[in-house]
Write an enzyme that holds these catalytic residues in place. Sequence first.
Site, PDB file in Angstrom:
ATOM      1  CB  ALA A  65     -21.858  58.114  78.102  1.00 42.55           C
ATOM      2  CD  GLU A 112     -29.063  55.045  76.905  1.00 39.39           C
ATOM      3  OE1 GLU A 112     -27.981  55.657  77.021  1.00 39.39           O
ATOM      4  OE2 GLU A 112     -29.326  54.022  77.560  1.00 39.39           O
ATOM      5  CD  GLU A 132     -25.089  52.048  75.080  1.00 36.97           C
ATOM      6  OE1 GLU A 132     -25.537  51.341  74.141  1.00 36.97           O
ATOM      7  OE2 GLU A 132     -25.638  53.108  75.431  1.00 36.97           O
TER       8      GLU A 132
END
Length: 258
Positions: A65, A112, A132
């Site tokens: 992300a 993911e 993360e």
Amino acid sequence: MTYECILTETRDKVGLITLNRPKAMNALNDQLMDELGLALKAFDKDENIHCIILTGSEKAFAAGADIAAMVGYSFMDAYKDDYITRNWETMRQIRKPVIAAVAGYALGGGCEVAMMCDFIIAAENAKFGQPEIKLGTLPGAGGTQRLPRAISKSKAMDMCLTARMMDVVEAERAGLVSRVVPLDKLMEEAFAAANVIASMSLPIIMMAKESVNRAYETTLSEGIQYERRLFQASFGTEDQKEGMQAFLEKRPAVFKNK
Ligand code: CAA
């Protein structure tokens, strides 16, 4: 439809989506994920497309992300307004097969998204990880759920808690990827697999995908029952008659997708 963060093309019955934010290692911002969702749905609806390939660049499938976009988000942005991952589950609505062709980094959301695809073909330089934890957060698009199912709790914990990356040798051994190929053969291999799938009966391919995915959502006996119903349903198709007749007549089957 014109996209800014992805490229799309079709080759015969295969739709190709290429993540395309090279300056940010294909970091997955809202615009890219919106476009990916639209492109996936468009290919899923297109009768001429029977299989979809999702890829990135040779350097990065996707590095996760978009950290620059997320850094200032509050809990309310993330929770109430559902920024960041609000549209990431679109992939689950896609009924045709989606192959991830992964080269380079597949980190965080990149790993993911690759796992949301139906299977992963990886180039020898691919690296998978859920880093993360180093950013003071945790996987937010299924990493803590799909990794244990894909590669075991122990390896999933190791990746999520230490942020270490997995190379392709380990990823194949652990069952995260289905095939490893040289980098310069990645797209050739992905298209070869997609063309094989596209040569089968589309509705039967869709049933097989649905049935395998059921294994993640239910008990073994429920799943077996579900599979049995779909198997029985396949006998209501013209393609089952054609497939079996062609075998008996020692000729290739010509499926009508009916
Ligand atoms: N978001 C935003 N920008 C990113 C990015 C990301 N996830 N990953 C890389 N970039 C940008 C870098 O900031 C850099 O931009 P500038 O040139 O403007 O400085 C550019 O891409 C190239 O990156 P690097 O210079 O870092 O390249 P490198 O080859 O040295 O390292 C890398 C590559 C190992 C992938 C490194 O960029 C990296 O660690 N990226 C972050 C990976 C990460 O933490 N991903 C998890 C994100 S959070 C998440 O995904 C949450 C979720 O579950 C949904």
